[in-house]
Design a protein around this motif. Structure first.
Motif, PDB file in Angstrom:
ATOM      1  N   ALA B 659      49.641   6.439 -47.683  1.00 35.43           N
ATOM      2  CA  ALA B 659      49.337   6.735 -49.085  1.00 35.43           C
ATOM      3  C   ALA B 659      50.356   6.065 -50.005  1.00 35.43           C
ATOM      4  O   ALA B 659      49.993   5.363 -50.953  1.00 35.43           O
ATOM      5  CB  ALA B 659      49.320   8.241 -49.308  1.00 35.43           C
ATOM      6  N   ILE B 660      51.640   6.273 -49.720  1.00 36.09           N
ATOM      7  CA  ILE B 660      52.682   5.723 -50.599  1.00 36.09           C
ATOM      8  C   ILE B 660      52.626   4.203 -50.608  1.00 36.09           C
ATOM      9  O   ILE B 660      52.647   3.567 -51.659  1.00 36.09           O
ATOM     10  CB  ILE B 660      54.074   6.201 -50.140  1.00 36.09           C
ATOM     11  N   ASN B 661      52.509   3.619 -49.424  1.00 42.08           N
ATOM     12  CA  ASN B 661      52.575   2.165 -49.371  1.00 42.08           C
ATOM     13  C   ASN B 661      51.305   1.493 -49.873  1.00 42.08           C
ATOM     14  O   ASN B 661      51.365   0.377 -50.377  1.00 42.08           O
ATOM     15  CB  ASN B 661      52.905   1.708 -47.961  1.00 42.08           C
ATOM     16  N   LEU B 662      50.170   2.185 -49.752  1.00 39.99           N
ATOM     17  CA  LEU B 662      48.937   1.623 -50.320  1.00 39.99           C
ATOM     18  C   LEU B 662      49.096   1.433 -51.817  1.00 39.99           C
ATOM     19  O   LEU B 662      48.763   0.385 -52.364  1.00 39.99           O
ATOM     20  CB  LEU B 662      47.759   2.558 -50.060  1.00 39.99           C
ATOM     21  N   ILE B 663      49.636   2.470 -52.476  1.00 40.97           N
ATOM     22  CA  ILE B 663      49.789   2.375 -53.922  1.00 40.97           C
ATOM     23  C   ILE B 663      50.781   1.277 -54.272  1.00 40.97           C
ATOM     24  O   ILE B 663      50.528   0.435 -55.140  1.00 40.97           O
ATOM     25  CB  ILE B 663      50.225   3.737 -54.495  1.00 40.97           C
ATOM     26  N   GLY B 664      51.928   1.254 -53.569  1.00 38.39           N
ATOM     27  CA  GLY B 664      52.926   0.208 -53.827  1.00 38.39           C
ATOM     28  C   GLY B 664      52.338  -1.175 -53.622  1.00 38.39           C
ATOM     29  O   GLY B 664      52.530  -2.084 -54.437  1.00 38.39           O
ATOM     30  N   THR B 665      51.604  -1.345 -52.521  1.00 35.26           N
ATOM     31  CA  THR B 665      51.030  -2.654 -52.210  1.00 35.26           C
ATOM     32  C   THR B 665      50.006  -3.056 -53.264  1.00 35.26           C
ATOM     33  O   THR B 665      50.004  -4.192 -53.735  1.00 35.26           O
ATOM     34  CB  THR B 665      50.350  -2.603 -50.830  1.00 35.26           C
ATOM     35  N   TYR B 666      49.173  -2.106 -53.643  1.00 35.70           N
ATOM     36  CA  TYR B 666      48.156  -2.360 -54.672  1.00 35.70           C
ATOM     37  C   TYR B 666      48.811  -2.859 -55.956  1.00 35.70           C
ATOM     38  O   TYR B 666      48.433  -3.880 -56.521  1.00 35.70           O
ATOM     39  CB  TYR B 666      47.384  -1.063 -54.902  1.00 35.70           C
ATOM     40  N   VAL B 667      49.832  -2.135 -56.395  1.00 36.05           N
ATOM     41  CA  VAL B 667      50.493  -2.488 -57.652  1.00 36.05           C
ATOM     42  C   VAL B 667      51.141  -3.874 -57.559  1.00 36.05           C
ATOM     43  O   VAL B 667      50.991  -4.707 -58.447  1.00 36.05           O
ATOM     44  CB  VAL B 667      51.556  -1.431 -58.003  1.00 36.05           C
ATOM     45  N   HIS B 668      51.834  -4.136 -56.457  1.00 36.81           N
ATOM     46  CA  HIS B 668      52.581  -5.398 -56.395  1.00 36.81           C
ATOM     47  C   HIS B 668      51.678  -6.595 -56.105  1.00 36.81           C
ATOM     48  O   HIS B 668      51.998  -7.702 -56.520  1.00 36.81           O
ATOM     49  CB  HIS B 668      53.724  -5.271 -55.401  1.00 36.81           C
ATOM     50  N   THR B 669      50.568  -6.363 -55.408  1.00 40.47           N
ATOM     51  CA  THR B 669      49.616  -7.467 -55.259  1.00 40.47           C
ATOM     52  C   THR B 669      49.043  -7.818 -56.627  1.00 40.47           C
ATOM     53  O   THR B 669      48.952  -8.994 -56.991  1.00 40.47           O
ATOM     54  CB  THR B 669      48.473  -7.088 -54.296  1.00 40.47           C
ATOM     55  N   ASN B 670      48.698  -6.778 -57.398  1.00 41.70           N
ATOM     56  CA  ASN B 670      48.188  -7.035 -58.741  1.00 41.70           C
ATOM     57  C   ASN B 670      49.211  -7.772 -59.584  1.00 41.70           C
ATOM     58  O   ASN B 670      48.893  -8.681 -60.328  1.00 41.70           O
ATOM     59  CB  ASN B 670      47.836  -5.712 -59.430  1.00 41.70           C
ATOM     60  N   ARG B 671      50.458  -7.366 -59.457  1.00 47.36           N
ATOM     61  CA  ARG B 671      51.500  -8.010 -60.254  1.00 47.36           C
ATOM     62  C   ARG B 671      51.589  -9.485 -59.912  1.00 47.36           C
ATOM     63  O   ARG B 671      51.704 -10.338 -60.796  1.00 47.36           O
ATOM     64  CB  ARG B 671      52.849  -7.350 -59.985  1.00 47.36           C
ATOM     65  N   LEU B 672      51.539  -9.803 -58.627  1.00 41.95           N
ATOM     66  CA  LEU B 672      51.620 -11.221 -58.252  1.00 41.95           C
ATOM     67  C   LEU B 672      50.443 -11.988 -58.837  1.00 41.95           C
ATOM     68  O   LEU B 672      50.588 -13.149 -59.222  1.00 41.95           O
ATOM     69  CB  LEU B 672      51.652 -11.369 -56.729  1.00 41.95           C
ATOM     70  N   GLN B 673      49.267 -11.344 -58.924  1.00 42.34           N
ATOM     71  CA  GLN B 673      48.123 -12.020 -59.529  1.00 42.34           C
ATOM     72  C   GLN B 673      48.334 -12.207 -61.021  1.00 42.34           C
ATOM     73  O   GLN B 673      48.156 -13.295 -61.554  1.00 42.34           O
ATOM     74  CB  GLN B 673      46.838 -11.210 -59.310  1.00 42.34           C
ATOM     75  N   TYR B 674      48.716 -11.125 -61.687  1.00 48.17           N
ATOM     76  CA  TYR B 674      48.792 -11.151 -63.153  1.00 48.17           C
ATOM     77  C   TYR B 674      49.940 -12.028 -63.639  1.00 48.17           C
ATOM     78  O   TYR B 674      49.768 -12.867 -64.512  1.00 48.17           O
ATOM     79  CB  TYR B 674      49.020  -9.738 -63.706  1.00 48.17           C
ATOM     80  N   VAL B 675      51.119 -11.765 -63.115  1.00 50.31           N
ATOM     81  CA  VAL B 675      52.309 -12.393 -63.701  1.00 50.31           C
ATOM     82  C   VAL B 675      52.534 -13.792 -63.143  1.00 50.31           C
ATOM     83  O   VAL B 675      52.826 -14.714 -63.885  1.00 50.31           O
ATOM     84  CB  VAL B 675      53.563 -11.515 -63.464  1.00 50.31           C
ATOM     85  N   GLU B 676      52.390 -13.947 -61.833  1.00 46.82           N
ATOM     86  CA  GLU B 676      52.677 -15.254 -61.261  1.00 46.82           C
ATOM     87  C   GLU B 676      51.455 -16.185 -61.318  1.00 46.82           C
ATOM     88  O   GLU B 676      51.571 -17.313 -61.780  1.00 46.82           O
ATOM     89  CB  GLU B 676      53.175 -15.113 -59.819  1.00 46.82           C
ATOM     90  N   LEU B 677      50.301 -15.701 -60.843  1.00 47.64           N
ATOM     91  CA  LEU B 677      49.149 -16.606 -60.748  1.00 47.64           C
ATOM     92  C   LEU B 677      48.468 -16.813 -62.104  1.00 47.64           C
ATOM     93  O   LEU B 677      48.269 -17.950 -62.537  1.00 47.64           O
ATOM     94  CB  LEU B 677      48.140 -16.052 -59.739  1.00 47.64           C
ATOM     95  N   PHE B 678      48.142 -15.723 -62.792  1.00 41.44           N
ATOM     96  CA  PHE B 678      47.398 -15.849 -64.055  1.00 41.44           C
ATOM     97  C   PHE B 678      48.176 -16.642 -65.095  1.00 41.44           C
ATOM     98  O   PHE B 678      47.596 -17.323 -65.932  1.00 41.44           O
ATOM     99  CB  PHE B 678      47.045 -14.465 -64.610  1.00 41.44           C
ATOM    100  N   ALA B 679      49.500 -16.549 -65.046  1.00 42.64           N
ATOM    101  CA  ALA B 679      50.296 -17.274 -66.035  1.00 42.64           C
ATOM    102  C   ALA B 679      50.064 -18.772 -65.934  1.00 42.64           C
ATOM    103  O   ALA B 679      50.283 -19.506 -66.894  1.00 42.64           O
ATOM    104  CB  ALA B 679      51.778 -16.961 -65.834  1.00 42.64           C
ATOM    105  N   LYS B 680      49.600 -19.220 -64.769  1.00 45.04           N
ATOM    106  CA  LYS B 680      49.437 -20.658 -64.575  1.00 45.04           C
ATOM    107  C   LYS B 680      48.162 -21.195 -65.218  1.00 45.04           C
ATOM    108  O   LYS B 680      48.091 -22.354 -65.581  1.00 45.04           O
ATOM    109  CB  LYS B 680      49.424 -20.996 -63.077  1.00 45.04           C
ATOM    110  N   PHE B 681      47.117 -20.378 -65.306  1.00 44.73           N
ATOM    111  CA  PHE B 681      45.868 -20.975 -65.780  1.00 44.73           C
ATOM    112  C   PHE B 681      45.004 -20.057 -66.630  1.00 44.73           C
ATOM    113  O   PHE B 681      43.989 -20.471 -67.152  1.00 44.73           O
ATOM    114  CB  PHE B 681      45.027 -21.457 -64.589  1.00 44.73           C
ATOM    115  N   TYR B 682      45.398 -18.807 -66.769  1.00 43.95           N
ATOM    116  CA  TYR B 682      44.430 -17.847 -67.292  1.00 43.95           C
ATOM    117  C   TYR B 682      44.913 -17.221 -68.591  1.00 43.95           C
ATOM    118  O   TYR B 682      46.079 -16.864 -68.716  1.00 43.95           O
ATOM    119  CB  TYR B 682      44.229 -16.755 -66.244  1.00 43.95           C
ATOM    120  N   GLU B 683      44.011 -17.146 -69.558  1.00 47.91           N
ATOM    121  CA  GLU B 683      44.404 -16.524 -70.811  1.00 47.91           C
ATOM    122  C   GLU B 683      43.753 -15.161 -71.007  1.00 47.91           C
ATOM    123  O   GLU B 683      44.419 -14.179 -71.243  1.00 47.91           O
ATOM    124  CB  GLU B 683      44.051 -17.431 -71.975  1.00 47.91           C
TER     125      GLU B 683
END
Lengths: 155, 705
Positions: B659-683
């Motif tokens: 339970a704990i790690n699912l939430i942590g993983t969910y949040v940090h996977t999203n962060r990698l998408q939003y902050v690292e990946l989306f910053a490259k091409f997405y507005e």
């Protein structure tokens, strides 16, 4: 006296480091989760349906405590007949996650609590609240990283 | 194309048909109705529907409240998974048939609400009575009314002093104050907050005596009783009893409505539907005989809609292209099964605009890989896979829920994939099981067997510092690939809009820098960790070993060249703005200024690239976290040397860990998408397409044959 310190001081210092990593980082998380918990309870009292969203926010500052535990366990694996120098090194290696974990946990708690009020007003924006909180965690991760690398260098 | 093309629809029809046409549009659910404004034309006017809309909304609230009350007293029987069950089908004919009963059901809702109001009132009354009882309770043993003033020759004072004090102390104090008066006091009750007493004296001395009493803190009760206090208590208790009876009676009455729950659920939907419809009618313009409706329709639905409308009604329809530059054209996404699973993640960030590329299908692959790597346990992954498959095959899922379940399924698959590679099965469960099977529960495991750092083979690979570093490098390496991937998407997107030169000039330097950074980080963090390590091929497991060996070969052969790649990237970063200026045939000043902008861009690129890459260290941190805690749970589970306790601790511990790690993983996977990946091409920042549709919870429309 000097002989006792020489014989057991290394292990004692290493265990002190492990204990500090678990204690201080855990304190930060406890404080952070506590702050968010108060805000979250307030949000849920108005709208119980937002429980899932604020729960995610509440758990976020909990990771620093886990990182402290992680570093402590890694130090634990090295304990047993350490000389004074290695013990001191392990002690210092534990400090980054211990100290940064505390402040990161506390601050993340505050950001996540603000995220709870965001969820209360605009539930559809909860993802952004989560991301704001996740930003703070980066520095705990960097500190953990350096603690792990330093612990690895000893012995 | 994943972002659907929109068309503008303008529909002209007879006013008589307006409601039927809006009904049909609502059931088709593919038109976002716009507020139509024709400023010059005086023949068209608008009919305000706001009072009708608010009427329906009021009914909807009443039905919702009644349903809530009913669910409170007669809880709906529902399992954990019932929310996945599909809504029952309903034909349009059935809908109208049922709609005729709406008034009857609504009156039932009114009765439920009235009954509930009475319950609430009774509860308030009980609290009020209870408070009164609490006030009188200290006087319960008093056998005169507390308003009693005395007989023909005596004055009686009933009251209390706000502190604990004994009869003797009171007597002594009073005797000291008014020695000339003959009096008698009796303490009725003394607790830690107050002392209740009755005092009596001759009528002639009443005034002086009362003064003396007041000076020691004596006060009379604020609400004295006409009879003995006991009588009032009995009366209030009877009142409470009556209220309780009323509550039970009303609860029973409410329970009799349980059979109408389905009708009430329908009613809530019905009024929502009507309110939506009249909100749409509010937006159309009408003349005496015709009305005009405008809106956005996704291109793929245009033909079906126009055919249907023109076959049933006399309509004139014009379809035009919206002006994407000036209008805020709403966005509707259309993705395949895998891309669809990402839509909720993207929506949480921001919907794409029509200029953006729809990121969903692009991000899916990396999303599940990163998620899996952070959780990294085949046991946990298989649990997720099995749970999602169970739901998938048990229910015929509606599209939105199917996307959620598929998301869980793919996350589970990613986790299982990495779990197998890293050899994580509930931490290091296989190791413990093999020990238990060969030695039984009673025998303690040798100390080196339970070394916390040798839990998974994954961690065996990390017993030395080099192993941790190898895994870290592996994570950063995935990060670089992820970032470069984002830049390539940007190239594609900018290229697509015709700016081919900019597409290359803005992204290629950054790609070179990212790739060139890798050996630099490697040498800074670990010296020559990778190359040294890869010779010890017993330690690194499976694929990671192969990848690392590949990396070693790669770095060995080209690490010197990668420095040149880095240098080239840096140089191009500085030159890019100037090159773009030259290409656009701008003046010399702009070109020279471009060099300055380029230097600044280089600083940003260097610090940004380093920050971006290091951010992927969270893959290592979270992966270690899940694994080590799983190991500790196993260790705790075998400690009591008891099979039952082993199972209990194992189940409880791993449930919490997942339970704990699912939430942590969910949040940090999203962060990698939003902050690292989306910053490259997405507005992002597009407006959601919100068609006039049937927003029902209890049923869905079925096509009639």
């Amino acid at each position: 006296m000097f002989q006792i310190v020489q014989a057991f001081g290394g292990d004692a210092l290493a265990i002190l480091g492990a204990a500090l990593a678990a204690i201080i980082a855990g304190m930060g998380s406890a404080k952070g989760v506590g702050i968010v918990g108060e805000a979250a309870a307030g949000v849920v009292s108005e709208d119980p349906g937002k429980f899932g969203k604020v729960l995610i926010l509440e758990i976020l500052p909990g990771t620093q405590g886990l990182y402290g535990l992680l570093a402590a366990i890694m130090v634990m694996g090295k304990v047993g007949g350490l000389d004074l120098a290695s013990g001191a090194m392990l002690f210092f290696a534990s400090l980054p996650i211990a100290i940064v974990g505390y402040f990161s946990g506390k601050s993340q708690g505050r950001v996540a609590a603000a995220g709870c009020s965001l969820v209360a007003k605009k539930p559809e924006q909860s993802g952004k609240g989560i991301i704001f909180a996740a930003m703070v965690e980066t520095y705990a991760i960097l500190a953990l990283l350096i603690s792990i690398l330093l612990i690895g260098k000893v012995g | 194309m994943a972002i659907l093309n929109m068309k503008r629809i303008e529909l002209l029809a007879m006013l008589n048909d307006s409601k039927a046409i809006v009904d049909l549009i609502q059931q088709s659910g593919c038109v976002e109705v716009l507020d139509y404004q024709e400023e010059d034309n005086k023949n068209f006017y608008k009919l305000s529907m706001s009072s009708t809309v608010s009427q329906f909304e009021k009914f909807q609230v009443i039905a919702t409240q009644a349903l809530e009350v009913l669910n409170k007293y007669v809880p709906k029987e529902s399992g954990l998974l019932d929310s996945f069950a599909p809504r029952p089908d309903m034909t349009v004919t059935d809908f109208y048939k049922k709609a005729q009963e709406a008034d009857a059901v609504l009156s039932k809702c009114y009765s439920i609400n009235a009954l509930y109001k009475e319950i609430q009132d009774a509860n308030t009354e009980i609290i009020r009575c209870q408070t009164s009882i609490d006030q009188v309770m200290p006087w319960a043993t008093l056998d005169i009314p507390s308003s009693y003033k005395g007989t023909q020759f005596t004055s009686v004072f009933v009251g209390s002093i706000g502190e604990p004090i004994t009869g003797e102390e009171i007597d002594a104090k009073l005797a000291g104050l008014v020695p000339e008066i003959d009096f008698k006091t009796e303490v009725v009750l003394a607790d830690k907050n107050q002392t209740c007493l009755v005092a009596i004296c001759h009528k002639d001395y009443a005034k002086d005596f009362e003064q003396a009493l007041r000076s020691i803190g004596f006060v009379t009760p604020s609400d004295p009783t006409k009879h003995e206090p006991r009588v009032r208590i009995e009366r209030l208790e009877a009142q409470i009893e009556k209220c309780k009876e009323k509550i039970t009676e009303n609860e029973e009455k409410i329970k009799t409505f349980a059979e109408f729950r389905g009708d009430m659920e329908f009613l809530v939907d019905y009024f929502t539907l009507r309110a939506d419809k009249y909100q749409a009618l509010d937006k159309i313009s009408m003349s005496d005989n015709v009305f005009v409706l405008t809106g956005y329709v996704p291109e793929i639905y245009v033909e079906g809609l126009t055919n249907k409308l023109s076959s049933l009604f006399d309509v004139a329809i014009s379809i035009t292209d919206p002006d994407y530059e000036t209008e805020d054209v709403p966005v509707l996404l259309d993705n395949g099964a895998i891309g669809k699973t990402m839509e909720s993640i993207t929506e949480m960030y921001a919907l794409p605009t029509h200029k953006d590329i729809d990121p969903n299908k692009f991000m899916a692959v990396f999303y599940y890989l990163l998620f899996g790597l952070m959780l990294g346990d085949a046991g946990y992954g298989l649990i997720m896979v099995l749970a999602c498959l169970f739901v998938k095959f048990k229910f015929k899922l509606e599209p939105a829920k199917a996307a959620t379940v598929n998301y869980g399924l793919l996350c589970g698959l990613g986790t299982t994939f990495w779990g197998i590679l890293l050899n994580g099965w509930f931490g290091d469960l296989p190791k413990y099981l093999s020990w238990i099977f060969s030695h039984g529960f009673k025998e303690a495991m040798p100390a080196d067997y339970i070394n916390p750092m040798s839990k998974l083979s994954f961690f065996e690979a990390m017993e030395t510092s080099d192993a941790t570093v190898v895994f870290l490098m592996f994570c950063l390496m995935i990060g670089v690939i992820h970032l470069v991937y984002g830049l390539f998407i940007n190239i594609y997107n900018v290229w697509r809009h015709g700016n081919k030169f900019e597409a290359v000039a803005e992204n290629v330097p950054m790609i070179l820098i990212l790739i060139g950074f890798l050996p630099l980080i490697d040498s800074q963090i670990s010296g020559v960790a990778l190359r040294r390590y890869a010779h010890d091929d017993t330690v690194v497991h499976g694929t990671i070993q192969k990848v690392c060996q590949g990396l070693e070969v790669f770095f060995d052969s080209c690490s010197t060249y990668l420095i040149y790649v880095l240098a080239a990237g840096a140089a191009l970063t500085v030159l890019a703005p100037a090159l773009i200026a030259i290409k656009n045939r701008q003046k010399f000043g702009k070109v020279a200024g471009g060099i300055g902008a380029g230097l600044y861009a280089l600083y940003n690129a260097a610090s940004g690239a380093l920050g971006d890459i290091l951010s992927y260290a969270r893959l290592l941190a979270l992966g270690l976290c899940t694994g080590i805690i799983a190991g500790v749970i196993n260790q705790l589970a075998v400690m009591p040397k008891n099979p039952i306790l082993f199972v209990v601790i194992f189940l409880f511990g791993h449930t919490v860990n997942i339970a704990i790690n699912l939430i942590g993983t969910y949040v940090h996977t999203n962060r990698l998408q939003y902050v690292e990946l989306f910053a490259k091409f997405y507005e992002g920042g597009g407006t959601e397409f919100t068609p006039l549709s049937v927003k029902s919870k209890s049923f869905k429309f079925k096509e009639e044959k």
